[in-house]
Design an enzyme around this catalytic site. Structure first.
Site, mmCIF file in Angstrom:
data_model
loop_
_atom_site.group_PDB
_atom_site.id
_atom_site.type_symbol
_atom_site.label_atom_id
_atom_site.label_comp_id
_atom_site.label_asym_id
_atom_site.label_seq_id
_atom_site.Cartn_x
_atom_site.Cartn_y
_atom_site.Cartn_z
ATOM 1 N N SER A 145 32.345 28.099 38.530
ATOM 2 C CA SER A 145 31.644 28.815 37.461
ATOM 3 C C SER A 145 30.484 27.973 36.926
ATOM 4 O O SER A 145 29.570 27.647 37.680
ATOM 5 C CB SER A 145 32.651 29.218 36.366
ATOM 6 O OG SER A 145 32.117 30.208 35.524
ATOM 7 N N ASP A 173 36.335 39.596 40.131
ATOM 8 C CA ASP A 173 35.896 38.695 39.061
ATOM 9 C C ASP A 173 35.088 39.497 38.040
ATOM 10 O O ASP A 173 34.034 40.042 38.365
ATOM 11 C CB ASP A 173 35.032 37.599 39.693
ATOM 12 C CG ASP A 173 34.627 36.504 38.735
ATOM 13 O OD1 ASP A 173 34.472 36.784 37.528
ATOM 14 O OD2 ASP A 173 34.426 35.369 39.209
ATOM 15 N N HIS A 208 38.540 35.341 38.604
ATOM 16 C CA HIS A 208 37.768 34.135 38.261
ATOM 17 C C HIS A 208 38.668 32.938 37.962
ATOM 18 O O HIS A 208 38.176 31.872 37.625
ATOM 19 C CB HIS A 208 36.906 34.452 37.031
ATOM 20 C CG HIS A 208 35.762 33.503 36.798
ATOM 21 N ND1 HIS A 208 34.631 33.474 37.585
ATOM 22 C CD2 HIS A 208 35.568 32.552 35.841
ATOM 23 C CE1 HIS A 208 33.789 32.558 37.120
ATOM 24 N NE2 HIS A 208 34.336 31.974 36.071
#
Length: 285
Positions: free
Chosen positions: A150, A229, A263
């Site tokens: 991320s 995600d 995620h």
């Protein structure tokens, strides 16, 4: 070189997962980092992979949730996981938001007050921390690579792209691939760098922009992205922009969309073995 203090030490997969703290001169505060030392270090120095974590994380998330130690032990590599920002600096507003300030350093060197004195995560990750690791631990300093998740995927990509040859390879899980074009990036960059997305300086911290002008040794980039995600769906990650720019620039980038994954660290732990093996291929060649 400053002293380091052992915070914790746990035997795992025949190696040692440790956490250390030290006083950082780049950030002007005490910082923690996790380090996994595989059993092979008893025979001599080994390669090192740096892991950069995402928003709100500390050094603990990767250490406790990724399940990476098993594969690092098998492959004989050290893993280093720093924190994601300076902490406890009493800067006004540093704890107001989860996506800016504490836990959200974005791996840039800030130029805007009041952040520029302390929020220098890029220099910390690419200069100060490796120098410390190289001095204190049995690593091969010319055999290092970098990966992240991320915000940390963004960090890993820009560190590799801005320093051709410094890292043998780079990989990322669900990276913020084009921060000048997404809400998280615009918020962070306006705060740390100033201005708006028309500020040319922003492009120096954006992986999609950096691949367009990369001029260095071949760099084989691996990116995994979960199809479920929520941050992919709401336009925070934009991996397709990175893939398109890499294709145009002739840079090797494999983008894998993983069906039904999100995620979280459940996603990361599923594919971390692939990523470590990807790194080892270049670290030991």
């Amino acid at each position: 070189m400053p002293d380091i203090t052992e915070v914790s030490s746990n035997k795992v997969f025949s190696g040692w997962q440790k956490v250390y703290s030290h006083e950082s001169y780049e950030l002007g505060c005490k910082m923690n980092f996790g380090i996994f030392l595989p059993p092979q270090v008893e025979e001599g120095p080994v390669p090192v992979i740096y892991w950069l974590s995402g928003l709100t994380c500390t050094e603990a998330n990767f250490v406790q949730k990724a399940g990476a130690q098993k594969y690092a032990s098998e492959q004989g590599v050290i893993l280093v996981a720093p924190d994601t920002s300076p902490r406890n600096l009493n800067i006004p507003g540093e704890d107001d938001d989860w996506d800016f300030g504490t836990g959200a350093g974005f791996y840039v060197d800030a130029v805007k007050m009041p952040w520029k004195k302390h929020y220098r995560m890029y220099s910390y990750v690419t200069k100060e921390l490796p120098a410390l690791i190289n001095e204190k631990f049995p690593v091969l300093p010319d055999k290092q690579s970098i990966m992240g998740h991320s915000m940390g995927g963004h960090g890993a990509l820009i560190c590799a792209l801005k320093n051709p040859g410094l890292y043998k390879t780079v990989s990322a899980f669900a990276p913020i691939s084009n921060p000048i074009s997404c809400p998280w990036g615009k918020k962070a960059f306006s705060g740390y760098l100033g201005g708006t997305e028309t500020n040319a300086a922003w492009r120096e911290w954006d992986a999609t922009e950096l691949v367009k002008k990369y001029n260095g040794p071949p760099l084989d980039i691996l990116v995994d992205q979960g199809k479920e995600d929520k941050f992919l769906k709401n336009g925070q990650l934009l991996p397709e922009n990175l893939l398109s720019a890499a294709k145009d620039a002739g840079l090797s980038l494999v983008l894998r969309f993983q069906e039904s994954y999100d995620h979280s660290y459940f996603f990361i732990s599923t594919f971390i073995e692939d990523h470590i093996k990807h790194h080892v291929k270049y670290l030991k060649s």
